[in-house]
Design an enzyme around this catalytic site. Structure first.
Site: not given
Length: 206
Positions: A44-47
């Site tokens: 998912g969102c890599f942050w």
């Protein structure tokens, strides 16, 4: 393969940038200690993925972690292009680690605790193939460990749904734009996917 557009919330919270990429881990590999290994994951969102791995494994064998794009079919993709869903890339994290301090299996177990591997092309409100769950292995031993851990995870942890995590050979890696690196350290109030938190599961065998 069919691709879906990123969610409205994703577009609102995650700004685009045309800032060029300046770092390539392939060309900088000589800066890493001898014997270090790679682990490449999409969750998912890599942050949030980068943030959780860095803070959990700092001083425990994690040497470096970079966010970027993998699994697609175009060269030098931008964040905007990846978010369109048309390049086939996943948002991913590439970890450089010291296997004498931190095992590949430990990294994979953490992976399966910190996101939901049963949602196809989605994590929380973020939808699209770029948010898929995937393990990109770098050699036969990593593939074996990935398949074994995934089977145990399906049997013992995520029993109420089918684990849809892809297990694929690592292809070409593209580092994400500079402003994505350590994003939540630089922007502590930034967007975090609600699917990214540690679940409490019993230990796996082996």
């Amino acid at each position: 393969m069919a691709f879906t557009m990123p969610s409205l919330m994703s577009r609102l919270f995650r700004p685009f940038s045309s800032q060029p990429m300046r770092f390539n881990p392939e060309t900088a590999a000589q800066n890493y200690p001898e014997g270090s290994q790679k682990c490449t994951l999409a969750a998912g969102c890599f942050w949030g993925v980068e943030h959780m791995y860095r803070h959990t494994f700092a001083n425990k064998g994690l040497i470096d972690a970079r966010v970027g794009y993998i699994g697609g079919d175009s060269k030098n993709p931008s964040y905007r292009a990846v978010c369109s869903g048309r390049t086939g890339h996943a948002e991913a994290l590439q970890i450089i680690f010291d296997p004498s301090q931190l095992s590949y299996k430990t990294l994979l177990e953490f992976f399966y605790k910190m996101h939901d591997p049963t949602t196809s092309n989605r994590q929380g409100p973020d939808t699209g193939s770029q948010y898929r769950s995937a393990i990109f292995y770098h050699d036969e031993e990593q593939e074996k460990i990935a398949r074994d851990v995934t089977k145990q995870v399906q049997d013992k942890w995520w029993t109420k749904g089918k684990v849809v995590t892809e297990i694929l050979p690592a292809g070409e890696w593209w580092d994400a734009e500079d402003y994505h690196q350590r994003y939540l350290d630089v922007n502590p109030g930034g967007y975090e996917c609600p699917s990214h938190f540690l679940r409490k599961f019993p230990p796996l065998e082996g």
